[in-house]
Design a protein around this motif. Sequence first.
Motif, PDB file in Angstrom:
ATOM      1  N   ILE A   1       5.369  12.488  -0.257  1.00  0.00           N
ATOM      2  CA  ILE A   1       3.960  12.343  -0.610  1.00  0.00           C
ATOM      3  C   ILE A   1       3.304  11.199   0.156  1.00  0.00           C
ATOM      4  CG2 ILE A   1       2.320  11.805  -2.471  1.00  0.00           C
ATOM      5  CD1 ILE A   1       4.150  13.258  -4.389  1.00  0.00           C
ATOM      6  N   SER A   2       3.977  10.055   0.240  1.00  0.00           N
ATOM      7  CA  SER A   2       3.344   8.885   0.840  1.00  0.00           C
ATOM      8  C   SER A   2       4.390   7.940   1.413  1.00  0.00           C
ATOM      9  CB  SER A   2       2.480   8.148  -0.199  1.00  0.00           C
ATOM     10  OG  SER A   2       3.293   7.670  -1.266  1.00  0.00           O
ATOM     11  N   THR A   3       3.883   6.922   2.097  1.00  0.00           N
ATOM     12  CA  THR A   3       4.722   5.867   2.651  1.00  0.00           C
ATOM     13  C   THR A   3       4.293   4.543   2.047  1.00  0.00           C
ATOM     14  OG1 THR A   3       5.154   7.001   4.738  1.00  0.00           O
ATOM     15  CG2 THR A   3       5.350   4.613   4.755  1.00  0.00           C
ATOM     16  N   LEU A   4       5.254   3.807   1.534  1.00  0.00           N
ATOM     17  CA  LEU A   4       5.002   2.487   0.964  1.00  0.00           C
ATOM     18  C   LEU A   4       5.166   1.432   2.049  1.00  0.00           C
ATOM     19  CD1 LEU A   4       4.660   0.527  -1.505  1.00  0.00           C
ATOM     20  CD2 LEU A   4       7.167   0.569  -1.675  1.00  0.00           C
ATOM     21  N   LEU A   5       4.154   0.577   2.188  1.00  0.00           N
ATOM     22  CA  LEU A   5       4.217  -0.588   3.066  1.00  0.00           C
ATOM     23  C   LEU A   5       4.132  -1.825   2.182  1.00  0.00           C
ATOM     24  CD1 LEU A   5       1.636   0.417   5.845  1.00  0.00           C
ATOM     25  CD2 LEU A   5       4.101   0.887   5.804  1.00  0.00           C
ATOM     26  N   VAL A   6       5.157  -2.648   2.177  1.00  0.00           N
ATOM     27  CA  VAL A   6       5.165  -3.884   1.396  1.00  0.00           C
ATOM     28  C   VAL A   6       5.229  -5.057   2.358  1.00  0.00           C
ATOM     29  CG1 VAL A   6       6.414  -5.276  -0.311  1.00  0.00           C
ATOM     30  CG2 VAL A   6       6.282  -2.795  -0.578  1.00  0.00           C
ATOM     31  N   GLY A   7       4.311  -6.002   2.203  1.00  0.00           N
ATOM     32  CA  GLY A   7       4.270  -7.183   3.052  1.00  0.00           C
ATOM     33  C   GLY A   7       3.016  -7.970   2.787  1.00  0.00           C
ATOM     34  N   THR A   8       2.750  -8.971   3.604  1.00  0.00           N
ATOM     35  CA  THR A   8       1.519  -9.739   3.440  1.00  0.00           C
ATOM     36  C   THR A   8       0.330  -8.845   3.773  1.00  0.00           C
ATOM     37  OG1 THR A   8       1.664 -10.553   5.710  1.00  0.00           O
ATOM     38  CG2 THR A   8       2.641 -11.935   3.982  1.00  0.00           C
ATOM     39  N   PRO A   9      -0.825  -9.081   3.130  1.00  0.00           N
ATOM     40  CA  PRO A   9      -1.969  -8.193   3.374  1.00  0.00           C
ATOM     41  C   PRO A   9      -2.371  -8.077   4.839  1.00  0.00           C
ATOM     42  CG  PRO A   9      -2.349  -9.492   1.408  1.00  0.00           C
ATOM     43  CD  PRO A   9      -1.085 -10.029   2.029  1.00  0.00           C
TER      44      PRO A   9
ATOM     45  N   ALA B   1       0.834  -1.200   0.000  1.00  0.00           N
ATOM     46  CA  ALA B   1       0.000   0.000   0.000  1.00  0.00           C
ATOM     47  C   ALA B   1       0.864   1.243   0.000  1.00  0.00           C
ATOM     48  CB  ALA B   1      -0.912   0.008   1.226  1.00  0.00           C
ATOM     49  N   GLN B   2       0.419   2.239  -0.733  1.00  0.00           N
ATOM     50  CA  GLN B   2       0.937   3.595  -0.602  1.00  0.00           C
ATOM     51  C   GLN B   2      -0.044   4.343   0.281  1.00  0.00           C
ATOM     52  OE1 GLN B   2       3.683   5.034  -1.609  1.00  0.00           O
ATOM     53  NE2 GLN B   2       4.475   3.905  -3.366  1.00  0.00           N
ATOM     54  N   ILE B   3       0.406   4.828   1.445  1.00  0.00           N
ATOM     55  CA  ILE B   3      -0.500   5.462   2.395  1.00  0.00           C
ATOM     56  C   ILE B   3      -0.048   6.888   2.700  1.00  0.00           C
ATOM     57  CG2 ILE B   3      -1.071   3.228   3.426  1.00  0.00           C
ATOM     58  CD1 ILE B   3       0.605   4.083   5.873  1.00  0.00           C
ATOM     59  N   SER B   4      -1.042   7.734   2.953  1.00  0.00           N
ATOM     60  CA  SER B   4      -0.781   9.109   3.385  1.00  0.00           C
ATOM     61  C   SER B   4      -1.716   9.423   4.541  1.00  0.00           C
ATOM     62  CB  SER B   4      -1.005  10.104   2.247  1.00  0.00           C
ATOM     63  OG  SER B   4      -0.139   9.842   1.161  1.00  0.00           O
ATOM     64  N   LEU B   5      -1.179  10.012   5.598  1.00  0.00           N
ATOM     65  CA  LEU B   5      -1.947  10.360   6.795  1.00  0.00           C
ATOM     66  C   LEU B   5      -2.071  11.873   6.882  1.00  0.00           C
ATOM     67  CD1 LEU B   5      -3.232   9.407   9.513  1.00  0.00           C
ATOM     68  CD2 LEU B   5      -0.942   9.630  10.521  1.00  0.00           C
ATOM     69  N   TYR B   6      -3.301  12.347   7.079  1.00  0.00           N
ATOM     70  CA  TYR B   6      -3.563  13.786   7.104  1.00  0.00           C
ATOM     71  C   TYR B   6      -4.290  14.176   8.395  1.00  0.00           C
ATOM     72  CZ  TYR B   6      -2.784  13.133   2.087  1.00  0.00           C
ATOM     73  OH  TYR B   6      -2.272  12.777   0.863  1.00  0.00           O
TER      74      TYR B   6
END
Length: 202
Positions: free
Chosen positions: A41-49, A5-10
């Motif tokens: 812009i965002s944070t990438l999280l790579v792993g199992t769902p 996921a590419q995530i952004s927190l606001y």
Amino acid sequence: MFSGAQISLYPMSDEFVGVILGSLSALDPYRDRLRIETDDISTLLVGTPDVVFAAMRDLFVAAAKTGKHCVLHATLSRGCPGEPDDPICQVAEMTGPMRPLDERKAQALAAVAAIPSSGQSVAAQFSLYTLGIGQHMDEIYGCIDFIKTSGVFDRSKNFCTKLRGDAAPVFATVGEAFVRFGPPQGHVTIDLTVSANSPSKA
């Protein structure tokens, strides 16, 4: 398989830096099971769902518990043909043949029912895209049937479905949509927005 996921927190606050930095420790229990990359812009999280969704949930809950209006936006993908396989993403649900739709709906409901509460109320909306298959609408309608009995269904909207309830079953519901619908090794994406403490609840 590649999933992440590419995530952004606001945080909607003058203290947004403190809210963001203060919530980052919620990722600590997952760091050894995730690849994390951050830019402006965002944070990438790579792993199992399961790990990706748990990390997103805990990050968002930590930010929302400040009482500030917070929004998280995430673009999730699994099985993208343009991404290389990554051993950190391997999970049993993403292998083997596609199981019957009713069986997958029952598994999704059982998984959501088993999730303990977080104590944080949220609203969310998301869209599911099962790509590259002829029967994609069967998968989407099956997912909608699951969502309507998940306990967090709020209403259907144009282009998306709205959820409302405790953060734990809300994130779990979206997570089950992500892994249970569409071919196990197929390309599936989700566009997700989650909000808490909004001054304009509706």
